[in-house]
Design a protein around this motif. Structure first.
Motif, PDB file in Angstrom:
ATOM      1  N   LYS A   1       2.019  -9.928 -16.230  1.00  0.00           N
ATOM      2  CA  LYS A   1       2.398 -10.786 -14.918  1.00  0.00           C
ATOM      3  C   LYS A   1       1.153 -10.786 -14.008  1.00  0.00           C
ATOM      4  O   LYS A   1       0.042  -9.853 -14.166  1.00  0.00           O
ATOM      5  N   THR A   2       1.100 -11.908 -13.381  1.00  0.00           N
ATOM      6  CA  THR A   2       0.151 -12.133 -12.450  1.00  0.00           C
ATOM      7  C   THR A   2       0.660 -12.070 -10.719  1.00  0.00           C
ATOM      8  O   THR A   2       1.617 -12.732 -10.450  1.00  0.00           O
ATOM      9  N   VAL A   3      -0.004 -11.122 -10.062  1.00  0.00           N
ATOM     10  CA  VAL A   3       0.134 -11.007  -8.561  1.00  0.00           C
ATOM     11  C   VAL A   3      -0.779 -11.495  -7.666  1.00  0.00           C
ATOM     12  O   VAL A   3      -1.904 -11.370  -7.769  1.00  0.00           O
ATOM     13  N   ASN A   4      -0.497 -12.839  -6.901  1.00  0.00           N
ATOM     14  CA  ASN A   4      -1.443 -13.291  -6.091  1.00  0.00           C
ATOM     15  C   ASN A   4      -1.300 -12.865  -4.619  1.00  0.00           C
ATOM     16  O   ASN A   4      -1.881 -13.070  -3.643  1.00  0.00           O
ATOM     17  N   GLN A   5      -0.643 -11.735  -4.323  1.00  0.00           N
ATOM     18  CA  GLN A   5      -0.426 -10.968  -3.080  1.00  0.00           C
ATOM     19  C   GLN A   5      -1.795 -10.488  -2.568  1.00  0.00           C
ATOM     20  O   GLN A   5      -2.539  -9.914  -3.445  1.00  0.00           O
ATOM     21  N   LEU A   6      -2.116 -10.408  -1.391  1.00  0.00           N
ATOM     22  CA  LEU A   6      -3.208  -9.620  -0.824  1.00  0.00           C
ATOM     23  C   LEU A   6      -3.073  -8.120  -0.919  1.00  0.00           C
ATOM     24  O   LEU A   6      -2.142  -7.334  -0.529  1.00  0.00           O
ATOM     25  N   ILE A   7      -4.257  -7.627  -1.729  1.00  0.00           N
ATOM     26  CA  ILE A   7      -4.390  -6.351  -1.766  1.00  0.00           C
ATOM     27  C   ILE A   7      -5.343  -5.936  -1.315  1.00  0.00           C
ATOM     28  O   ILE A   7      -6.655  -6.219  -1.542  1.00  0.00           O
ATOM     29  N   GLY A   8      -5.575  -4.542  -0.278  1.00  0.00           N
ATOM     30  CA  GLY A   8      -6.620  -4.021   0.251  1.00  0.00           C
ATOM     31  C   GLY A   8      -7.104  -2.973  -0.682  1.00  0.00           C
ATOM     32  O   GLY A   8      -6.255  -2.128  -1.173  1.00  0.00           O
ATOM     33  N   GLN A   9      -8.319  -2.750  -0.967  1.00  0.00           N
ATOM     34  CA  GLN A   9      -8.829  -1.290  -1.701  1.00  0.00           C
ATOM     35  C   GLN A   9      -8.370  -0.172  -1.187  1.00  0.00           C
ATOM     36  O   GLN A   9      -8.029   0.657  -2.117  1.00  0.00           O
ATOM     37  N   TYR A  10      -8.032  -0.197   0.041  1.00  0.00           N
ATOM     38  CA  TYR A  10      -7.443   1.031   0.778  1.00  0.00           C
ATOM     39  C   TYR A  10      -6.053   1.310   0.305  1.00  0.00           C
ATOM     40  O   TYR A  10      -5.390   2.347   0.397  1.00  0.00           O
ATOM     41  N   ASP A  11      -5.395   0.224  -0.348  1.00  0.00           N
ATOM     42  CA  ASP A  11      -3.994   0.367  -0.973  1.00  0.00           C
ATOM     43  C   ASP A  11      -3.996   1.116  -2.029  1.00  0.00           C
ATOM     44  O   ASP A  11      -2.777   1.643  -2.640  1.00  0.00           O
ATOM     45  N   ILE A  12      -5.121   0.968  -3.244  1.00  0.00           N
ATOM     46  CA  ILE A  12      -5.152   1.610  -4.263  1.00  0.00           C
ATOM     47  C   ILE A  12      -4.552   3.076  -4.404  1.00  0.00           C
ATOM     48  O   ILE A  12      -3.891   3.747  -5.137  1.00  0.00           O
ATOM     49  N   PRO A  13      -5.290   4.056  -3.718  1.00  0.00           N
ATOM     50  CA  PRO A  13      -5.130   5.473  -3.725  1.00  0.00           C
ATOM     51  C   PRO A  13      -3.779   5.943  -3.460  1.00  0.00           C
ATOM     52  O   PRO A  13      -3.044   6.520  -4.312  1.00  0.00           O
ATOM     53  N   ASN A  14      -2.939   5.275  -2.414  1.00  0.00           N
ATOM     54  CA  ASN A  14      -1.333   5.609  -2.234  1.00  0.00           C
ATOM     55  C   ASN A  14      -0.734   4.897  -3.435  1.00  0.00           C
ATOM     56  O   ASN A  14       0.199   5.444  -3.540  1.00  0.00           O
ATOM     57  N   THR A  15      -1.189   3.941  -3.916  1.00  0.00           N
ATOM     58  CA  THR A  15      -0.419   3.358  -4.963  1.00  0.00           C
ATOM     59  C   THR A  15      -0.527   4.175  -6.270  1.00  0.00           C
ATOM     60  O   THR A  15       0.698   4.623  -7.047  1.00  0.00           O
ATOM     61  N   ILE A  16      -1.641   5.038  -6.329  1.00  0.00           N
ATOM     62  CA  ILE A  16      -1.682   5.756  -7.592  1.00  0.00           C
ATOM     63  C   ILE A  16      -0.975   7.162  -7.291  1.00  0.00           C
ATOM     64  O   ILE A  16       0.092   7.714  -8.298  1.00  0.00           O
ATOM     65  N   LEU A  17      -0.624   7.585  -6.018  1.00  0.00           N
ATOM     66  CA  LEU A  17      -0.059   8.630  -5.715  1.00  0.00           C
ATOM     67  C   LEU A  17       1.586   8.378  -5.985  1.00  0.00           C
ATOM     68  O   LEU A  17       2.412   9.188  -6.683  1.00  0.00           O
ATOM     69  N   ASP A  18       1.931   7.269  -5.469  1.00  0.00           N
ATOM     70  CA  ASP A  18       3.420   6.707  -5.703  1.00  0.00           C
ATOM     71  C   ASP A  18       3.649   6.694  -7.237  1.00  0.00           C
ATOM     72  O   ASP A  18       5.076   7.006  -7.614  1.00  0.00           O
TER      73      ASP A  18
ATOM     74  N   GLY B   1      -0.366  -5.735 -19.219  1.00  0.00           N
ATOM     75  CA  GLY B   1      -0.046  -5.132 -17.912  1.00  0.00           C
ATOM     76  C   GLY B   1      -0.035  -6.300 -16.749  1.00  0.00           C
ATOM     77  O   GLY B   1       0.613  -7.220 -16.891  1.00  0.00           O
ATOM     78  N   VAL B   2      -0.428  -5.967 -15.783  1.00  0.00           N
ATOM     79  CA  VAL B   2      -0.245  -6.962 -14.408  1.00  0.00           C
ATOM     80  C   VAL B   2      -1.645  -6.946 -13.956  1.00  0.00           C
ATOM     81  O   VAL B   2      -2.323  -5.856 -13.551  1.00  0.00           O
ATOM     82  N   LYS B   3      -1.960  -8.270 -13.515  1.00  0.00           N
ATOM     83  CA  LYS B   3      -3.270  -8.418 -13.016  1.00  0.00           C
ATOM     84  C   LYS B   3      -3.026  -9.145 -11.669  1.00  0.00           C
ATOM     85  O   LYS B   3      -2.109  -9.902 -11.160  1.00  0.00           O
ATOM     86  N   PHE B   4      -3.813  -8.335 -10.755  1.00  0.00           N
ATOM     87  CA  PHE B   4      -4.029  -8.799  -9.252  1.00  0.00           C
ATOM     88  C   PHE B   4      -5.106  -9.797  -9.110  1.00  0.00           C
ATOM     89  O   PHE B   4      -6.414  -9.474  -9.318  1.00  0.00           O
ATOM     90  N   THR B   5      -4.816 -10.754  -8.471  1.00  0.00           N
ATOM     91  CA  THR B   5      -6.025 -11.923  -8.374  1.00  0.00           C
ATOM     92  C   THR B   5      -6.636 -11.851  -6.904  1.00  0.00           C
ATOM     93  O   THR B   5      -7.703 -12.269  -6.539  1.00  0.00           O
ATOM     94  N   ASN B   6      -6.003 -11.082  -5.821  1.00  0.00           N
ATOM     95  CA  ASN B   6      -6.408 -11.252  -4.655  1.00  0.00           C
ATOM     96  C   ASN B   6      -6.623  -9.820  -4.080  1.00  0.00           C
ATOM     97  O   ASN B   6      -6.042  -9.270  -3.009  1.00  0.00           O
ATOM     98  N   THR B   7      -7.483  -8.865  -4.853  1.00  0.00           N
ATOM     99  CA  THR B   7      -7.903  -7.612  -4.453  1.00  0.00           C
ATOM    100  C   THR B   7      -9.006  -7.669  -3.704  1.00  0.00           C
ATOM    101  O   THR B   7      -9.869  -8.431  -4.414  1.00  0.00           O
ATOM    102  N   PHE B   8      -9.294  -6.985  -2.535  1.00  0.00           N
ATOM    103  CA  PHE B   8     -10.431  -7.081  -2.076  1.00  0.00           C
ATOM    104  C   PHE B   8     -11.276  -5.582  -1.658  1.00  0.00           C
ATOM    105  O   PHE B   8     -10.451  -4.857  -0.964  1.00  0.00           O
ATOM    106  N   ALA B   9     -12.457  -5.651  -1.782  1.00  0.00           N
ATOM    107  CA  ALA B   9     -13.136  -4.349  -1.435  1.00  0.00           C
ATOM    108  C   ALA B   9     -13.189  -4.221   0.102  1.00  0.00           C
ATOM    109  O   ALA B   9     -13.117  -5.265   0.793  1.00  0.00           O
ATOM    110  N   VAL B  10     -13.503  -2.924   0.552  1.00  0.00           N
ATOM    111  CA  VAL B  10     -13.522  -2.947   2.011  1.00  0.00           C
ATOM    112  C   VAL B  10     -15.013  -3.131   2.471  1.00  0.00           C
ATOM    113  O   VAL B  10     -15.134  -3.104   3.753  1.00  0.00           O
ATOM    114  N   ASN B  11     -15.851  -3.305   1.698  1.00  0.00           N
ATOM    115  CA  ASN B  11     -17.303  -3.103   2.113  1.00  0.00           C
ATOM    116  C   ASN B  11     -18.094  -3.688   1.014  1.00  0.00           C
ATOM    117  O   ASN B  11     -17.424  -3.579  -0.185  1.00  0.00           O
TER     118      ASN B  11
END
Length: 517
Positions: free
Chosen positions: A358-375, A60-70
């Protein structure tokens, strides 16, 4: 005859492939507990065995810069369900089980918001939640989940003796590690799944759970023997941070939460810091989670569900296990600490139609995950008021533009912004502590605070403006702690907020009408 059979088999295979491409995908969402990205082999750890997650990353795809909100699990889990920041959904801290009896019996912490499972259900999905919940009372299904199985309490105090509620039936569970128990229950759900509808299955493991008492000293699980004599440099052996320790002692003496803090002090100083058995315990719990991920993936393959199932693996947040002399959570010192160990989480997504390895180094916020799942589910309906954006396009082969040039997180009196180069933490005011700035390229371990360096005055000014603008947009006044708003359920160090906003300031735990179309 053989050619006819061959043609028929090709037709069946083609039809199955076509069906898998046109049908809404199943979604298996696996959430671990307290797992920093650096604890997985796929993220460079050479000491902890995580072969199934490593394989998932190659497929799959590994994201290296994913950050929790808290830095606490209840706020992050609330964000994963709603796409909202803590200052929007109102959970700023863990929900303390000791206060549970004072909550309304039907209280669900984020039921008033449009949620991920509710939206999926409205668009034809069967929804299931198996594992740790920790978002209010557990007695009834919440947020549109059809199948419901969780602890009757919030957090984990024992891996081997627990009480669960499954679709209304309460059972005492003993003699089996709860990660294995939840894994087996999730396998049973998949094995018995028989519906034309797609499923959204959230499997929320209560491991590796890097906090005491479950990770203190020797472990009983099947992987402990492998690790017990290993030289585990993964786990730092630094002296306990003196400021951190002095604050814990001071809080305990002032009866902030004397029993709890005294217990933490004893466990960290006496029983965990520098203890080989504790290190082996922690390593073994990570491998146990990996075992169960492998079991779920094998079940998908055996059932033929892998061809139309998107698998998402992440964690709620990380914790400290010796880094810079810190232990457990971000809120145990004042001001709160926002080091990457507590915020940088794994995120691996395997989709039948996406890239592999694939490795993705882009910044991902935890708040992005729900909207990505819907997409990914084909639902073009983002969760309202969320700062999150879909990054589904990053799963494809084509190069995509970054969805963010900065992401944001917060811990009660401290708010942070993270760019590719800098991490900036701003305090509510000087009474709570000074601001901090770290160059994440040249100082990834965050040991050199640049906030007082005049050469970085312009950098701080720009980051401070970005931070202010973000929170002006993504706060709800009733839950904006910085403006005297409150928190739901529980909050650490409430006296600090009463000192600032008056003795009438208190947490708010009310039943709010559930979201409905």
């Amino acid at each position: 005859m053989k050619s006819t059979l061959f043609a028929a088999s090709l037709l069946v295979a083609y039809s199955s492939a076509s069906y898998a491409q046109t049908q809404q995908p199943n979604i298996l969402f696996i959430l671990s507990d307290n797992q920093h990205a650096g604890l997985l082999g796929a993220y460079g750890n050479q000491e902890i065995k995580t072969p199934n997650l490593d394989q998932l990353a190659t497929e799959g795809v590994k994201f290296t810069n994913t950050f929790a909100v808290n830095g606490m699990c209840s706020p992050t889990r609330a964000t994963l369900m709603t796409g909202l920041m803590p200052s929007q959904h109102g959970l700023h801290d863990w929900l303390n089980d000791e206060e549970m009896e004072g909550w309304p019996d039907d209280w669900s912490a984020v039921a008033e918001f449009r949620s991920l499972p509710y939206t999926l259900k409205q668009h034809g999905y069967n929804t299931a939640m198996i594992g740790k919940w920790h978002l209010g009372q557990p007695w009834k299904p919440s947020l549109g989940f059809d199948h419901w199985m969780t602890f009757t309490s919030g957090h984990t105090l024992d891996f081997w003796n627990n009480t669960v509620i499954e679709n209304g039936q309460i059972s005492d569970i003993s003699g089996i590690h709860m990660v294995d128990y939840f894994g087996q229950k999730a396998v049973q759900y998949l094995e018995s799944y028989d519906s034309d509808k797609p499923f959204f299955l959230k499997v929320s493991f209560d491991g590796p759970y890097m906090d005491p008492p479950t990770n203190m000293g020797p472990a009983k699980n099947r992987h402990y023997e492998y690790y017990k004599d290993k030289n585990l440099s993964t786990f730092p052996n630094e002296p306990i941070n003196k400021n951190y320790l002095n604050q814990l002692i001071s809080f305990a003496k002032n009866n902030e939460d004397e029993h709890f803090l005294n217990k933490i002090i004893k466990m960290v100083i006496t029983d965990m810091s520098g203890d080989q058995a504790t290190r082996a315990n922690m390593a073994s719990q990570n491998t146990l989670v990996d075992d169960n991920v492998g079991m779920l993936l094998d079940t998908l393959n055996k059932k033929g569900l892998d061809k139309n199932t998107i698998v998402i693996y992440t964690s709620d947040q990380g914790v400290y296990y010796g880094q810079q002399g810190l232990w457990t959570h971000t809120i145990l010192s004042q001001p709160s600490t926002l080091q990457e160990t507590a915020f940088n989480v794994p995120l691996i997504i395997r989709s039948p139609d996406a890239s592999q390895g694939k490795t993705v180094n882009q910044l991902i916020g935890q708040y992005d995950i729900p909207n990505t799942i819907l997409d990914l589910a084909g639902i073009k309906q983002a969760l309202p008021n969320s700062p999150g954006k879909s990054f589904a396009q990053l799963l494809e082969n084509s190069t995509s533009q970054p969805i963010h040039d900065a992401i944001f997180y917060e811990q009660t009196e401290t708010r942070g912004i993270r760019t590719q180069q800098y991490a900036y933490w701003k305090r509510m005011d000087s009474e709570f502590g000074p601001s901090e700035l770290y160059d994440m390229i040249n100082d990834p371990n965050q040991t050199n605070n640049l906030a007082d360096n005049p050469e970085y005055r312009d950098v701080i000014a720009k980051l401070d403006n970005r931070l202010t603008e973000f929170y002006q947009q993504y706060t709800d006044p009733q839950y904006d702690l910085w403006s005297g708003g409150t928190a739901k359920g529980s909050i650490s160090h409430p006296k600090l907020f009463q000192k600032r906003f008056g003795q009438d300031w208190t947490v708010k735990t009310d039943i709010v009408p559930a979201f409905k179309e």
